[in-house]
Design a protein around this motif. Structure first.
Motif, PDB file in Angstrom:
ATOM      1  N   PRO A 129       0.811  -1.219   0.000  1.00  0.00           N
ATOM      2  CA  PRO A 129       0.000   0.000   0.000  1.00  0.00           C
ATOM      3  C   PRO A 129       0.847   1.274   0.000  1.00  0.00           C
ATOM      4  CG  PRO A 129      -0.895  -1.608   1.530  1.00  0.00           C
ATOM      5  CD  PRO A 129       0.431  -2.135   1.092  1.00  0.00           C
ATOM      6  N   THR A 145      -6.805   0.146  -7.310  1.00  0.00           N
ATOM      7  CA  THR A 145      -6.483  -0.954  -6.399  1.00  0.00           C
ATOM      8  C   THR A 145      -7.380  -0.895  -5.172  1.00  0.00           C
ATOM      9  OG1 THR A 145      -4.160  -0.871  -7.126  1.00  0.00           O
ATOM     10  CG2 THR A 145      -4.614  -1.997  -5.035  1.00  0.00           C
ATOM     11  N   ILE A 147      -7.697  -2.648  -1.261  1.00  0.00           N
ATOM     12  CA  ILE A 147      -7.181  -3.503  -0.190  1.00  0.00           C
ATOM     13  C   ILE A 147      -8.301  -3.628   0.828  1.00  0.00           C
ATOM     14  CG2 ILE A 147      -5.464  -3.725   1.640  1.00  0.00           C
ATOM     15  CD1 ILE A 147      -3.689  -1.905  -0.299  1.00  0.00           C
ATOM     16  N   THR A 148      -8.751  -4.851   1.072  1.00  0.00           N
ATOM     17  CA  THR A 148      -9.953  -5.026   1.883  1.00  0.00           C
ATOM     18  C   THR A 148     -10.008  -6.400   2.531  1.00  0.00           C
ATOM     19  OG1 THR A 148     -12.363  -4.808   1.854  1.00  0.00           O
ATOM     20  CG2 THR A 148     -11.358  -5.927  -0.020  1.00  0.00           C
ATOM     21  N   LEU A 169      -0.320  -9.580  -0.717  1.00  0.00           N
ATOM     22  CA  LEU A 169       0.328  -8.367  -0.236  1.00  0.00           C
ATOM     23  C   LEU A 169       1.789  -8.609   0.109  1.00  0.00           C
ATOM     24  CD1 LEU A 169      -2.728  -7.241   1.787  1.00  0.00           C
ATOM     25  CD2 LEU A 169      -1.519  -5.705   0.242  1.00  0.00           C
ATOM     26  N   ALA A 201      -6.510  -9.454   5.137  1.00  0.00           N
ATOM     27  CA  ALA A 201      -6.471  -8.403   4.113  1.00  0.00           C
ATOM     28  C   ALA A 201      -6.105  -8.999   2.756  1.00  0.00           C
ATOM     29  CB  ALA A 201      -5.456  -7.327   4.498  1.00  0.00           C
ATOM     30  N   HIS A 202      -6.676  -8.439   1.695  1.00  0.00           N
ATOM     31  CA  HIS A 202      -6.425  -8.900   0.330  1.00  0.00           C
ATOM     32  C   HIS A 202      -6.235  -7.686  -0.578  1.00  0.00           C
ATOM     33  CE1 HIS A 202      -7.864 -12.953   1.426  1.00  0.00           C
ATOM     34  NE2 HIS A 202      -8.763 -12.294   2.141  1.00  0.00           N
ATOM     35  N   LEU A 203      -5.490  -7.887  -1.660  1.00  0.00           N
ATOM     36  CA  LEU A 203      -5.274  -6.824  -2.638  1.00  0.00           C
ATOM     37  C   LEU A 203      -5.898  -7.236  -3.962  1.00  0.00           C
ATOM     38  CD1 LEU A 203      -2.036  -4.776  -3.263  1.00  0.00           C
ATOM     39  CD2 LEU A 203      -3.319  -5.706  -5.186  1.00  0.00           C
ATOM     40  N   GLN A 205      -6.733  -5.620  -7.895  1.00  0.00           N
ATOM     41  CA  GLN A 205      -6.251  -4.537  -8.754  1.00  0.00           C
ATOM     42  C   GLN A 205      -6.790  -4.704 -10.164  1.00  0.00           C
ATOM     43  OE1 GLN A 205      -1.865  -4.154  -9.885  1.00  0.00           O
ATOM     44  NE2 GLN A 205      -2.071  -2.527  -8.345  1.00  0.00           N
TER      45      GLN A 205
END
Length: 315
Positions: A129, A145, A147-148, A169, A201-203, A205
């Motif tokens: 991030p 992107t 992140i959630t 991540l 947490a995940h990314l 995009q």
């Protein structure tokens, strides 16, 4: 008269990239002390004195001794972790913490030393991030992107974009059926998202419709760009299917690279870009400890010499 100050190379025993750099430094007559911080205290010891005159003392390996007040540069690669297998879990945690803040604290504050890169700056730059926000601030194009840990937010993001990929991540050591593996970059749909997303947490995009990839290696003031052609979503999954071509970075990219490096106070960085069919370079990530040497035999780019110049402090 040659400079007697050594270069410290901090890495594991099996590091072919470090081997190449050390050989280049030896050929130049530059003293080198190689160590793995994970060898402390079994075969690595330190005696560091801190007085009103600053830090001084010595670092001892089985074959070398380094004067802590006279280290020319420190090349921080990929050392192993501290380990105390003879201690119980609680005592081992205590010992590891003392080693990290003791030996690690000494190595992080060597007077007059050039760090390539400083371990604390590496840690800062490894947060994706932070890297993406800094890239946007530096002037790079950055794909949208998310992140959630929210399944609903993930589904909404995927639905709002034509094509979305999932990226880890960070990629820690991961074993599947006893075999070392990594979590791969993959395209995802809204139907792939379930409540397990809430577990961490995940990314996500937006996928860049790329024509090619570019790896940019920044070494001090030198910038080496290599176009990487393949039919892969993530070229790192199969090196046998890659072709390489040296290219020049557009002027705007060069300026943004230096801004990014300055923000994180890095002197080395391995950047990945996706180039779309309009020729626009999209920032994907910067690895402050990324691999680079495999590109030199493929392209003839003098990256090892540039890194040795930096560590020798010619540049």
């Amino acid at each position: 008269m040659s400079d007697p100050r050594p270069v410290l190379v901090v890495t594991s025993l099996h590091d072919p990239t470090a081997d190449v750099v050390i050989r280049e430094l030896h050929d130049r007559g530059v003293p080198v002390v190689r160590l793995d911080s994970g060898d402390f205290p079994a075969s690595l010891s330190v005696e560091a004195h801190i007085t009103e005159h600053g830090l001084h003392g010595r670092l001892h390996t089985p074959s070398r001794t380094a004067d802590l007040a006279n280290v020319r540069a420190l090349y921080y690669r990929r050392p192993t972790q501290f380990a105390f297998p003879s201690l119980d879990e609680q005592d081992a945690k205590f010992a590891i913490t003392q080693a990290r803040y003791g030996l690690g604290g000494v190595l992080a504050r060597l007077p007059g030393c050039l760090y390539v890169n400083h371990p604390h700056r590496i840690g800062d730059a490894e947060f994706k991030p932070a890297g993406l926000v800094t890239a946007a601030d530096a002037g790079f194009l950055v794909p949208p992107t998310l992140i959630t840990s929210s399944p609903d937010a993930a589904r909404q993001f995927i639905t709002a974009h034509s094509s979305v990929i999932y990226k880890p991540l960070h990629n820690p050591p991961y074993r599947v059926d006893g075999v070392s593996s990594v979590v791969k970059v993959a395209e995802v749909s809204a139907a792939d998202i379930d409540d397990d997303v809430a577990g961490t947490a995940h990314l996500f995009q937006e996928r860049v419709p790329k024509a090619t990839d570019v790896r940019v290696t920044v070494i001090g003031s030198e910038i080496f760009c290599v176009r990487i052609d393949s039919d892969l979503l993530d070229w790192r999954t199969d090196y046998s299917r890659l072709t390489y071509t040296p290219v020049e970075a557009p002027p705007g990219i060069r300026a943004a690279l230096h801004r990014y490096m300055n923000r994180f106070r890095l002197v080395f960085g391995a950047f990945d870009f996706a180039v779309d069919h309009e020729g626009r370079w999209w920032f994907l990530e910067c690895n402050p400890s990324g691999q680079w040497y495999w590109l030199e035999p493929e392209t003839g780019l003098p990256m090892c010499a540039a890194l040795a110049d930096l560590l020798e402090r010619k540049t």
